[in-house]
Design a protein around this motif. Structure first.
Motif, PDB file in Angstrom:
ATOM      1  N   ILE A 138      -1.534   2.999   9.942  1.00 20.03           N
ATOM      2  CA  ILE A 138      -1.432   3.006   8.482  1.00 20.03           C
ATOM      3  C   ILE A 138      -2.818   3.040   7.851  1.00 20.03           C
ATOM      4  O   ILE A 138      -3.049   3.724   6.848  1.00 20.03           O
ATOM      5  CB  ILE A 138      -0.647   1.773   7.994  1.00 20.03           C
ATOM      6  CG1 ILE A 138       0.790   1.851   8.494  1.00 20.03           C
ATOM      7  CG2 ILE A 138      -0.657   1.687   6.472  1.00 20.03           C
ATOM      8  CD1 ILE A 138       1.614   0.626   8.166  1.00 20.03           C
ATOM      9  N   PHE A 139      -3.763   2.298   8.429  1.00 17.53           N
ATOM     10  CA  PHE A 139      -5.129   2.304   7.913  1.00 17.53           C
ATOM     11  C   PHE A 139      -5.735   3.698   8.002  1.00 17.53           C
ATOM     12  O   PHE A 139      -6.352   4.186   7.035  1.00 17.53           O
ATOM     13  CB  PHE A 139      -5.976   1.309   8.704  1.00 17.53           C
ATOM     14  CG  PHE A 139      -7.418   1.254   8.266  1.00 17.53           C
ATOM     15  CD1 PHE A 139      -7.769   0.614   7.097  1.00 17.53           C
ATOM     16  CD2 PHE A 139      -8.405   1.853   9.035  1.00 17.53           C
ATOM     17  CE1 PHE A 139      -9.103   0.570   6.687  1.00 17.53           C
ATOM     18  CE2 PHE A 139      -9.733   1.810   8.634  1.00 17.53           C
ATOM     19  CZ  PHE A 139     -10.073   1.171   7.459  1.00 17.53           C
ATOM     20  N   ALA A 173       2.131  -1.865   5.364  1.00 13.87           N
ATOM     21  CA  ALA A 173       1.872  -2.821   6.444  1.00 13.87           C
ATOM     22  C   ALA A 173       2.983  -3.863   6.515  1.00 13.87           C
ATOM     23  O   ALA A 173       3.471  -4.208   7.599  1.00 13.87           O
ATOM     24  CB  ALA A 173       0.518  -3.500   6.230  1.00 13.87           C
ATOM     25  N   GLY A 175      -4.175   5.915   5.453  1.00 15.39           N
ATOM     26  CA  GLY A 175      -4.682   5.644   4.112  1.00 15.39           C
ATOM     27  C   GLY A 175      -5.990   6.361   3.839  1.00 15.39           C
ATOM     28  O   GLY A 175      -6.196   6.916   2.750  1.00 15.39           O
ATOM     29  N   THR A 203      -0.403   0.353  -1.742  1.00 20.59           N
ATOM     30  CA  THR A 203       0.435   1.135  -0.829  1.00 20.59           C
ATOM     31  C   THR A 203       0.176   0.737   0.616  1.00 20.59           C
ATOM     32  O   THR A 203       1.110   0.573   1.403  1.00 20.59           O
ATOM     33  CB  THR A 203       0.181   2.637  -1.014  1.00 20.59           C
ATOM     34  OG1 THR A 203       0.471   3.010  -2.361  1.00 20.59           O
ATOM     35  CG2 THR A 203       1.070   3.455  -0.078  1.00 20.59           C
ATOM     36  N   TRP A 204      -1.094   0.580   0.971  1.00 23.91           N
ATOM     37  CA  TRP A 204      -1.423   0.185   2.344  1.00 23.91           C
ATOM     38  C   TRP A 204      -0.804  -1.169   2.657  1.00 23.91           C
ATOM     39  O   TRP A 204      -0.204  -1.366   3.726  1.00 23.91           O
ATOM     40  CB  TRP A 204      -2.932   0.118   2.532  1.00 23.91           C
ATOM     41  CG  TRP A 204      -3.311  -0.128   3.967  1.00 23.91           C
ATOM     42  CD1 TRP A 204      -3.549   0.811   4.930  1.00 23.91           C
ATOM     43  CD2 TRP A 204      -3.455  -1.397   4.606  1.00 23.91           C
ATOM     44  NE1 TRP A 204      -3.827   0.202   6.133  1.00 23.91           N
ATOM     45  CE2 TRP A 204      -3.787  -1.155   5.959  1.00 23.91           C
ATOM     46  CE3 TRP A 204      -3.345  -2.715   4.167  1.00 23.91           C
ATOM     47  CZ2 TRP A 204      -3.999  -2.182   6.869  1.00 23.91           C
ATOM     48  CZ3 TRP A 204      -3.551  -3.746   5.084  1.00 23.91           C
ATOM     49  CH2 TRP A 204      -3.890  -3.468   6.415  1.00 23.91           C
ATOM     50  N   TRP A 259       0.102  11.068   1.577  1.00 20.50           N
ATOM     51  CA  TRP A 259       0.475   9.905   2.367  1.00 20.50           C
ATOM     52  C   TRP A 259       1.440  10.294   3.487  1.00 20.50           C
ATOM     53  O   TRP A 259       1.282   9.888   4.647  1.00 20.50           O
ATOM     54  CB  TRP A 259       1.122   8.840   1.491  1.00 20.50           C
ATOM     55  CG  TRP A 259       0.190   7.765   1.019  1.00 20.50           C
ATOM     56  CD1 TRP A 259      -0.257   7.553  -0.256  1.00 20.50           C
ATOM     57  CD2 TRP A 259      -0.396   6.734   1.816  1.00 20.50           C
ATOM     58  NE1 TRP A 259      -1.076   6.468  -0.301  1.00 20.50           N
ATOM     59  CE2 TRP A 259      -1.181   5.926   0.951  1.00 20.50           C
ATOM     60  CE3 TRP A 259      -0.330   6.399   3.159  1.00 20.50           C
ATOM     61  CZ2 TRP A 259      -1.898   4.825   1.403  1.00 20.50           C
ATOM     62  CZ3 TRP A 259      -1.047   5.300   3.615  1.00 20.50           C
ATOM     63  CH2 TRP A 259      -1.823   4.524   2.738  1.00 20.50           C
TER      64      TRP A 259
END
Length: 215
Positions: free
Chosen positions: A91-92, A131, A95, A126-127, A66
């Motif tokens: 973030i996407f 976010a 991931g 986590t995502w 990550w």
């Protein structure tokens, strides 16, 4: 000074992200091994996994992918001026990369005891948590900058239509934390004039001196 502020912000983001990733994994484990109640009906379709102690050694294999993926996706690059959509996209992307890296490590190290549903749930939680973290960060920075803190001063090169359009854009987004001190132009006859509400402070050759005095 501003570089120090940016460095401190990035370091704080990294620390918060690591905390969020570990907390999200722990929370996912609790969810994965809990019973669910929906409209009074108990739905028990999930078998419990190994004890949490068995998964502690797995935490670095989740945190490291990550962390590396967030760096690669540019999540710790310049935050000022970024829109929420850009932050969420980073973030996407992180991931997806983290999932691929972890999957490769799980295959290489033959981690057969790992619950696939737990890992999938962990990455989803986590995502969502990251976010929410980015949304909170963005809103906090916007409030701070609107109140005049963490401001960066700038000189605008040029006095034409493009420069004036740029000035209007900066004025509409005080949450970016930019404050214009004046303009610079090649035409010495414009020095001292006021354009778009800002003074023309000098010509291009004056830039080094102006940077020391104004910025």
């Amino acid at each position: 000074m501003f570089r120090e502020h940016d460095t401190a912000l990035r370091q704080t983001m990294m620390f918060v992200d690591l905390t969020v990733i570990i907390a999200a994994f722990s929370f996912s484990y609790l969810i994965r091994n809990s019973y669910y109640e929906f409209f009074g009906l108990h739905i028990v379709t999930v078998y419990k996994t190994y004890p949490f102690e068995s998964y502690i050694g797995l935490v670095p294999l989740i945190v490291i992918p990550w962390a590396g993926a967030l760096h690669f996706a540019g999540s710790y690059q310049q935050i000022r001026g970024k829109k929420l959509g850009k932050l969420l996209h980073e973030i996407f992307l992180a991931g997806i990369l983290a999932w691929l890296i972890f999957g490769s490590m799980a295959f290489i190290f033959k981690l057969h005891f790992v619950s696939r549903s737990l890992i999938v749930l962990s990455f989803m939680v986590t995502w969502a948590a990251l976010a929410l973290d980015r949304l909170t960060l963005l809103k906090t920075l916007q409030i701070i900058r609107k109140r005049g803190f963490n401001t960066r001063y700038m000189l605008v090169v040029g006095t034409g239509k493009r420069a004036q359009t740029f000035i209007q854009r900066i004025e509409k987004h005080s949450e970016w934390g930019f404050q214009i001190k004046g303009l610079i132009d090649n035409d010495p006859d414009l020095v001292g004039a006021t354009i778009a509400g800002y003074p023309v402070l000098g010509v291009l050759s004056d830039l080094p001196e102006l940077l020391e005095k104004v910025i």
